[in-house]
Design an enzyme around this catalytic site. Sequence first.
Site, PDB file in Angstrom:
ATOM      1  N   LEU A  59     -42.382  15.135  20.609  1.00 42.61           N
ATOM      2  CA  LEU A  59     -41.701  15.448  21.856  1.00 42.61           C
ATOM      3  C   LEU A  59     -41.124  14.173  22.461  1.00 42.61           C
ATOM      4  CD1 LEU A  59     -44.271  17.920  23.467  1.00 42.61           C
ATOM      5  CD2 LEU A  59     -42.056  18.499  22.461  1.00 42.61           C
ATOM      6  N   GLY A 287     -22.309   4.160  16.413  1.00 36.56           N
ATOM      7  CA  GLY A 287     -22.541   5.368  17.189  1.00 36.56           C
ATOM      8  C   GLY A 287     -23.381   6.384  16.446  1.00 36.56           C
ATOM      9  N   HIS A 460     -29.821  -8.159  52.642  1.00 31.50           N
ATOM     10  CA  HIS A 460     -29.471  -9.499  52.189  1.00 31.50           C
ATOM     11  C   HIS A 460     -30.742 -10.322  52.021  1.00 31.50           C
ATOM     12  CE1 HIS A 460     -27.264 -13.305  51.935  1.00 31.50           C
ATOM     13  NE2 HIS A 460     -28.155 -13.795  52.789  1.00 31.50           N
TER      14      HIS A 460
END
Length: 483
Positions: A59, A287, A460
Amino acid sequence: MSESPLDDDASTEDIVADAPNGPGTYDIVILGGGSGGYAAALRASQLDLTVALVEKGKLGGTCLHNGCIPTKALLHSAEVADAARESETFGVNASFDGIDMKGVNAFKAGVVEKLYKGLQGLIKSAKNITVVEGEGKLASTNPDGGGVVEVNGEQYTGKNVILATGSTARTLGLDIGGRIVTSDEALEMSEVPDRVVIIGGSVIGVEFASVWKSFGADVTIIEGLPTLVPLEDPSLSKQLERAFRKRKIAFKTGVKFKSVEQNDSGAVVTLENGDTIDTDLVLVAVGRGPRSEGMGFEEAGVEVDRGWVPTNERLATNAKGVFAVGDLVPGLQLAHRGFAHGIFVAEEIAGLNPPPVIDAGVPRVTYCDPELASVGITEPQAKEKYGEDNVEIVEYNLGGNGKSQILQTAGSIKLVREKDGPIVGVHMIGTRLGEQVGEASLIVNWEAYPEDVAQFVHAHPTQNESLGEAALALAGKPLHSHA
């Protein structure tokens, strides 16, 4: 993926033993337990639908065991190696003594195993999910909807069927073995090669190039298209190429390989332009293709196009009550796209009429160094869609971002908008910028205007505020950048 309690010795067999049903009729039969398949099962369980989840391996599928998770574990080890090498830059006395691949692989395996046990626990604790271990095949479809999946000679009938068989590494016709490997074999290597040639300069190729360079290998990438990561915005491709040159990662673009020959001392890669490259290892990283051969799809009446299973925008195939999800469906091959597909189809079957999953709205991250992160369409795509004069862009250089300077990273945030309209693309490059793709996804998918984003306060010093800075600039009121 989160964890649920599971005994250390739990296994898929435990899940099957506790399952309430065996062969018979279910609301949904899912063929494949990877990202798309198990997401569909879990969401269907929440919706009180009965599920048979068929998986011949483990799984979690490719992403968990042979893709996303183990490759990113390697990339983190690579990041630590680079940090050790560069420690003096930060005033820290440390030394880099080499890579222990046994230790790297143990770290990687530990991460995968922990997540795997967590997934097993989620499935085990969910109601109405029967995990069927074995190689499944679509035996037939029903004109009234759904079909039958056969596993180990037993039949599981689904009022609906979800095809989620995923993908497999492409090989370009090369014989894999010896010094020629795909990403599957590369993940299990016990030593670092001295020289590597990588065929393919997209996501898989540049990620492994980054890992092996950090581990000490000499790396050359061969990419047939004009740039590295050719599907990304051209500005990201240019900056990645600049960064790889600085890291001394060699690459040849706009040229294809012709042949690979192995010999006693290594391998020789011959390019179509006649150049040859001597190497110790060749990684084929061109790919992944759909895993549909031998699954019975066409024989059962499901349309298949060059291995892919075409669907409409609601992921329905031509066969009534049969859906396809994840890498099997033409488009982006990303685990989180598979998750989204699985959730969508479960809700579609339950009659919830969910909004479709649109590829342009799916965030993309390439985890090399520097990282690439993007969502939406590129500048060329926007100009094609809206017209040359109806697109506005801004590029915010990370040189003006405090946290990026602390991290010693170069890069940029690029925003693409329809003129006087919403932001339609966000394209980022720099160390750790993959972590900023969440806000970028909200910006694009909620069709935010630069003014909408600019009004929000970004903390920031964070890299996150660079998104706010880019929005300020695109809204015509730059703060830490020039107009």
